[in-house]
Design an enzyme around this catalytic site. Structure first.
Site, PDB file in Angstrom:
ATOM      1  N   TYR A 164      61.393  28.480  29.032  1.00 33.76           N
ATOM      2  CA  TYR A 164      60.158  28.838  29.739  1.00 33.76           C
ATOM      3  C   TYR A 164      59.167  27.673  29.703  1.00 33.76           C
ATOM      4  O   TYR A 164      58.570  27.310  30.723  1.00 33.76           O
ATOM      5  CB  TYR A 164      59.543  30.087  29.119  1.00 33.76           C
ATOM      6  N   LYS A 168      57.757  25.574  32.933  1.00 31.84           N
ATOM      7  CA  LYS A 168      56.342  25.537  33.277  1.00 31.84           C
ATOM      8  C   LYS A 168      55.775  24.113  33.197  1.00 31.84           C
ATOM      9  O   LYS A 168      54.830  23.769  33.919  1.00 31.84           O
ATOM     10  CB  LYS A 168      55.553  26.493  32.386  1.00 31.84           C
ATOM     11  N   THR A 199      50.728  41.720  31.114  1.00 30.72           N
ATOM     12  CA  THR A 199      51.625  42.032  32.220  1.00 30.72           C
ATOM     13  C   THR A 199      52.988  42.439  31.652  1.00 30.72           C
ATOM     14  O   THR A 199      53.264  42.224  30.470  1.00 30.72           O
ATOM     15  CB  THR A 199      51.840  40.817  33.146  1.00 30.72           C
TER      16      THR A 199
END
Length: 255
Positions: A164, A168, A199
């Site tokens: 990740y 990013k 989220t």
């Protein structure tokens, strides 16, 4: 500021993407939401007529992205901006299967590339005069704004989320490069770097991550999706007309 304009938002059916969709609809814009999901949550009837949902679209597929964009242009010939919000997170370490790494990179980086380059190509084809005017020294303004959703993981490493973080970091690299490549053609490109945000994506982070994060945030809470959407809407607007190639952290002082 956004009234009458049309935008594309990937990952638009949940989390930050959904918040961006709602924000833009509330500002009287037309929104094309792209998502891998098969259906969109219910949006208030006052705004629903300006929402176009494009379901079952995996942004890592260049073919699907291209076909979807062609469909969008048929409905909205003028697209004022794009928000690359689609993203995933999977556990990744040297003990995890390589498929995890490949999938995260395919969606987070490949998807940003697929949708971003398709939009940028559309801008160049729609405004061929920008190339000529740039050579003559006159740079057009307000042709488009592209906002990539990065992360604090675009700026720092994070334990247990190597793929990740790598993805990013790459999204930030694309942002800075596209800003230099296309700023002279009238398109601004910026990156929003949210901290941990409330989220569904947080369900996939390593155990203890959220508690540890919140303890290190002066505001002592997670970000709300609406707070990310507010920053995105600003970057899409003419109010940010001289902001280009920037990464804007929205992380409550985590740094």
């Amino acid at each position: 500021m956004h009234a009458g304009r049309a935008y594309i938002v990937t990952g638009g059916s949940s989390g930050m993407g959904l918040a961006v969709v709602k924000k833009l609809l509330g500002l009287s814009a037309t929104v094309h939401a792209i998502d891998k999901a098969g259906q969109m949550p219910t949006i208030s009837s006052a705004n629903s007529d300006r929402l176009h949902f494009h379901p079952n679209i995996d942004v890592s597929s260049h073919e699907k992205v291209t076909k979807t964009f062609e469909s969008i242009i048929q409905q909205s010939p003028v697209i004022s901006g794009l928000v690359n919000c689609a993203g995933i997170i999977l556990p990744s370490s040297i003990l995890e299967p390589v498929e995890n790494f490949n999938k995260v990179m395919a969606v987070n980086v490949g998807g940003t590339w697929n949708v971003g380059t398709t939009y940028l190509r559309y801008v160049l084809e729609r405004h061929p005069d920008t190339v000529r005017s740039t050579k003559e020294g006159s740079v057009p303004e307000g042709i488009g704004s592209l906002v990539n959703i990065g992360s604090t993981a675009s700026l720092f490493g994070g334990p247990g989320i190597a793929s990740y973080c790598a993805s990013k970091h790459a999204v930030l690299g694309l942002t800075r490069t596209w800003a230099k490549d296309f700023g002279g053609k009238g398109v601004r490109v910026n990156c929003v770097a949210p901290g941990a945000t409330d989220t569904p994506l947080l369900e996939r982070v390593p155990p203890g991550f959220v508690d540890s994060y919140v303890k290190n945030v002066p505001l002592r809470r997670l970000a709300r999706s609406e707070e990310i959407a507010n920053t995105v809407a600003f970057l899409l607007s003419d109010d940010s007309s001289y902001i280009n190639g920037q990464v804007i952290p929205v992380e409550g002082g985590f740094h």
